[in-house]
Design a protein around this motif. Sequence first.
Motif, PDB file in Angstrom:
ATOM      1  N   ASP A 237      14.732  -1.673 -91.245  1.00 49.87           N
ATOM      2  CA  ASP A 237      15.415  -0.399 -91.076  1.00 49.87           C
ATOM      3  C   ASP A 237      15.208   0.138 -89.663  1.00 49.87           C
ATOM      4  N   PHE A 238      16.260   0.089 -88.855  1.00 52.67           N
ATOM      5  CA  PHE A 238      16.163   0.501 -87.456  1.00 52.67           C
ATOM      6  C   PHE A 238      15.769   1.967 -87.337  1.00 52.67           C
ATOM      7  N   ASN A 239      16.329   2.814 -88.193  1.00 56.47           N
ATOM      8  CA  ASN A 239      16.041   4.243 -88.113  1.00 56.47           C
ATOM      9  C   ASN A 239      14.573   4.540 -88.410  1.00 56.47           C
ATOM     10  N   LEU A 240      14.024   3.882 -89.432  1.00 56.95           N
ATOM     11  CA  LEU A 240      12.612   4.087 -89.753  1.00 56.95           C
ATOM     12  C   LEU A 240      11.720   3.603 -88.617  1.00 56.95           C
ATOM     13  N   TRP A 241      12.089   2.491 -88.013  1.00 59.71           N
ATOM     14  CA  TRP A 241      11.315   1.945 -86.895  1.00 59.71           C
ATOM     15  C   TRP A 241      11.292   2.960 -85.756  1.00 59.71           C
ATOM     16  N   ALA A 242      12.458   3.490 -85.405  1.00 60.84           N
ATOM     17  CA  ALA A 242      12.528   4.481 -84.330  1.00 60.84           C
ATOM     18  C   ALA A 242      11.746   5.743 -84.685  1.00 60.84           C
ATOM     19  N   ASP A 243      11.814   6.145 -85.945  1.00 56.77           N
ATOM     20  CA  ASP A 243      11.071   7.338 -86.377  1.00 56.77           C
ATOM     21  C   ASP A 243       9.561   7.125 -86.241  1.00 56.77           C
ATOM     22  N   SER A 244       9.094   5.921 -86.571  1.00 57.72           N
ATOM     23  CA  SER A 244       7.660   5.634 -86.441  1.00 57.72           C
ATOM     24  C   SER A 244       7.230   5.684 -84.981  1.00 57.72           C
ATOM     25  N   LEU A 245       8.059   5.153 -84.103  1.00 60.66           N
ATOM     26  CA  LEU A 245       7.760   5.224 -82.671  1.00 60.66           C
ATOM     27  C   LEU A 245       7.744   6.674 -82.191  1.00 60.66           C
ATOM     28  N   ASP A 246       8.682   7.450 -82.693  1.00 60.31           N
ATOM     29  CA  ASP A 246       8.735   8.856 -82.317  1.00 60.31           C
ATOM     30  C   ASP A 246       7.453   9.574 -82.743  1.00 60.31           C
ATOM     31  N   GLN A 247       6.966   9.253 -83.928  1.00 60.48           N
ATOM     32  CA  GLN A 247       5.710   9.852 -84.397  1.00 60.48           C
ATOM     33  C   GLN A 247       4.552   9.497 -83.464  1.00 60.48           C
ATOM     34  N   MET A 248       4.508   8.271 -82.998  1.00 60.94           N
ATOM     35  CA  MET A 248       3.429   7.855 -82.102  1.00 60.94           C
ATOM     36  C   MET A 248       3.452   8.633 -80.787  1.00 60.94           C
ATOM     37  N   THR A 249       4.642   8.968 -80.304  1.00 56.42           N
ATOM     38  CA  THR A 249       4.739   9.663 -79.015  1.00 56.42           C
ATOM     39  C   THR A 249       4.164  11.068 -79.068  1.00 56.42           C
ATOM     40  N   ARG A 250       3.856  11.568 -80.249  1.00 60.26           N
ATOM     41  CA  ARG A 250       3.312  12.923 -80.384  1.00 60.26           C
ATOM     42  C   ARG A 250       1.809  12.984 -80.184  1.00 60.26           C
ATOM     43  N   PHE A 251       1.192  11.805 -80.007  1.00 57.74           N
ATOM     44  CA  PHE A 251      -0.254  11.767 -79.786  1.00 57.74           C
ATOM     45  C   PHE A 251      -0.534  11.724 -78.283  1.00 57.74           C
ATOM     46  N   PRO A 252      -1.653  12.299 -77.863  1.00 58.61           N
ATOM     47  CA  PRO A 252      -2.002  12.290 -76.427  1.00 58.61           C
ATOM     48  C   PRO A 252      -2.585  10.934 -76.000  1.00 58.61           C
ATOM     49  N   ILE A 253      -1.753   9.926 -76.017  1.00 59.81           N
ATOM     50  CA  ILE A 253      -2.195   8.542 -75.831  1.00 59.81           C
ATOM     51  C   ILE A 253      -2.560   8.274 -74.374  1.00 59.81           C
ATOM     52  N   GLU A 254      -3.714   7.676 -74.188  1.00 58.44           N
ATOM     53  CA  GLU A 254      -4.097   7.169 -72.874  1.00 58.44           C
ATOM     54  C   GLU A 254      -4.157   5.643 -72.863  1.00 58.44           C
ATOM     55  N   HIS A 255      -4.285   5.060 -74.067  1.00 59.89           N
ATOM     56  CA  HIS A 255      -4.351   3.597 -74.181  1.00 59.89           C
ATOM     57  C   HIS A 255      -3.506   3.161 -75.377  1.00 59.89           C
ATOM     58  N   LEU A 256      -2.603   2.232 -75.138  1.00 57.58           N
ATOM     59  CA  LEU A 256      -1.727   1.707 -76.183  1.00 57.58           C
ATOM     60  C   LEU A 256      -2.039   0.226 -76.370  1.00 57.58           C
ATOM     61  N   VAL A 257      -2.440  -0.139 -77.590  1.00 59.94           N
ATOM     62  CA  VAL A 257      -2.854  -1.515 -77.876  1.00 59.94           C
ATOM     63  C   VAL A 257      -1.883  -2.122 -78.889  1.00 59.94           C
ATOM     64  N   PRO A 258      -0.969  -2.977 -78.441  1.00 63.35           N
ATOM     65  CA  PRO A 258      -0.015  -3.612 -79.360  1.00 63.35           C
ATOM     66  C   PRO A 258      -0.664  -4.729 -80.170  1.00 63.35           C
ATOM     67  N   GLY A 259       0.048  -5.137 -81.222  1.00 60.37           N
ATOM     68  CA  GLY A 259      -0.401  -6.285 -82.007  1.00 60.37           C
ATOM     69  C   GLY A 259      -0.166  -7.596 -81.295  1.00 60.37           C
ATOM     70  N   HIS A 260       0.669  -7.587 -80.256  1.00 65.95           N
ATOM     71  CA  HIS A 260       0.945  -8.746 -79.407  1.00 65.95           C
ATOM     72  C   HIS A 260       1.107  -8.230 -77.982  1.00 65.95           C
ATOM     73  N   THR A 261       0.863  -9.093 -77.018  1.00 64.72           N
ATOM     74  CA  THR A 261       0.954  -8.787 -75.577  1.00 64.72           C
ATOM     75  C   THR A 261      -0.171  -7.852 -75.143  1.00 64.72           C
ATOM     76  N   ARG A 262      -0.283  -7.636 -73.846  1.00 62.01           N
ATOM     77  CA  ARG A 262      -1.416  -6.917 -73.293  1.00 62.01           C
ATOM     78  C   ARG A 262      -1.301  -5.408 -73.482  1.00 62.01           C
ATOM     79  N   PRO A 263      -2.439  -4.732 -73.534  1.00 63.69           N
ATOM     80  CA  PRO A 263      -2.423  -3.273 -73.684  1.00 63.69           C
ATOM     81  C   PRO A 263      -1.858  -2.576 -72.451  1.00 63.69           C
ATOM     82  N   LEU A 264      -1.452  -1.332 -72.648  1.00 63.04           N
ATOM     83  CA  LEU A 264      -0.997  -0.468 -71.569  1.00 63.04           C
ATOM     84  C   LEU A 264      -1.883   0.769 -71.535  1.00 63.04           C
ATOM     85  N   SER A 265      -2.202   1.239 -70.344  1.00 63.32           N
ATOM     86  CA  SER A 265      -3.020   2.449 -70.197  1.00 63.32           C
ATOM     87  C   SER A 265      -2.364   3.385 -69.189  1.00 63.32           C
ATOM     88  N   GLY A 266      -2.711   4.659 -69.307  1.00 61.95           N
ATOM     89  CA  GLY A 266      -2.154   5.654 -68.398  1.00 61.95           C
ATOM     90  C   GLY A 266      -0.825   6.190 -68.900  1.00 61.95           C
TER      91      GLY A 266
END
Length: 440
Positions: A237-266
């Motif tokens: 479900d594309f809409n649910l996927w986008a909604d989950s990403l939108d929920q994540m953007t509401r956190f004051p993230i400094e480090h993002l750790v994916p299940g694959h590929t390298r992490p992102l910081s800043g």
Amino acid sequence: MPSSPKAFSPLEAMKEHAKIMFAKDVLEVTEGVHVAVGYAPSNSAMLIGDDGVIIIDTGQSTGSAQDILAEFRKVTDKPIKAIIYTHGHRDHVSGAKVFVDEGSNPEIYARDNLDNPLDDANLERVGPYKILQKRTVRQYGIGVLEPHSEKVSMGLGPATFNAQGLGQGFIPPTQTFSGEKMGLSAVGIELELYKAPGETDDQLFVWYPAKKALFCGDNFYQAFPNLYAIRGTVYRDFNLWADSLDQMTRFPIEHLVPGHTRPLSGPQALEALADYRDAIRLVIAKTAEGMNLGLTPDELVDYVKLPEELAGKYYLQEFLGTVPWSVRAYFAGTLGWFDGNPTNLFPCSPRQRAERTAQLAGGEEALFAQLQKASAGGEHQWALELADMIIALGVRERPAKEIKAAALIALADRQTSAIARNYYLAYAKELKAQTAEGTT
């Protein structure tokens, strides 16, 4: 940030992506947070607490889990007190036994709908020929070898890894949740687990407030999202996927750790999540717009394009999923197989179409000559389509399969999507085996 993929040929860009994203390493994301990348198709994270550690995802095999644990033990010898599954895909859950066997009897956390579509029970439900398993082998290029049939990566992981005990180390969760959120307190660490349907319905993400670190599972990785897996999958479900990403953007993230590929910081961590969300929503909106204009899936793939401000982002390059596949999946997931053109309600069979096309070309030999011409002229996609007609006719099958295999290999080199390349090469290898054995 890696170099723009536009600076490379498709194959070079894919190789560069694999070299950067899947090089073996244990990265310290921030104090007390380590991530093992490149030891398995998926990442495993270790959070170090006062009197123990928490593991997030466990690898695709017991062998890869042993390799990861050995590296983690170079960092700390504190006992494992908890394990979290971000979702049930076997590359995330199949090394749990190795971590549990250390003897610390950790709790295992997941959502209550945890599911692995590639386990034996689910594969049996697909049918006696296990077509999903066969297509999975193609997608990941299992058995594709050098020299030319080079598997650059598995799509979201290294080309090879320790596959001993492949898919065999899963242990069912001991703690699950069915609501929107669950708190987890262990080894002096406070975590929050959130429901996050996206790539899978059972997905969750982990928020570590003290470190401002978010572990997003497979809802984000540094490649265009695999909104449709060519191995075959139920509609994501594309809409649910986008909604989950939108929920994540509401956190004051400094480090993002994916299940694959390298992490992102800043700042880039939040920006990447927002861009990912926006890319999915654009595919939804533009595809729906085209559908309402009466466009068929074949027409929609030319109609729907990402704008340059998204298409130019490194983490939205089509190293895994592609926009055309996503467009087709959204159409099928919302309207089903029928494209709206009544011609296609009861179409000619492939053989009937091939017979009539051969008549137009001047006969079967003339059609085969057109296949040879397309192959010699580098018209590889047209060669594939003509080869399928010749094969459907049951004439000149061996040379048609040989030409089809050569066209698949040529098209593989034009791909940036690793799984598209893998599928081309794996199928070409199957065709070569058939012709070598005299099977036509």
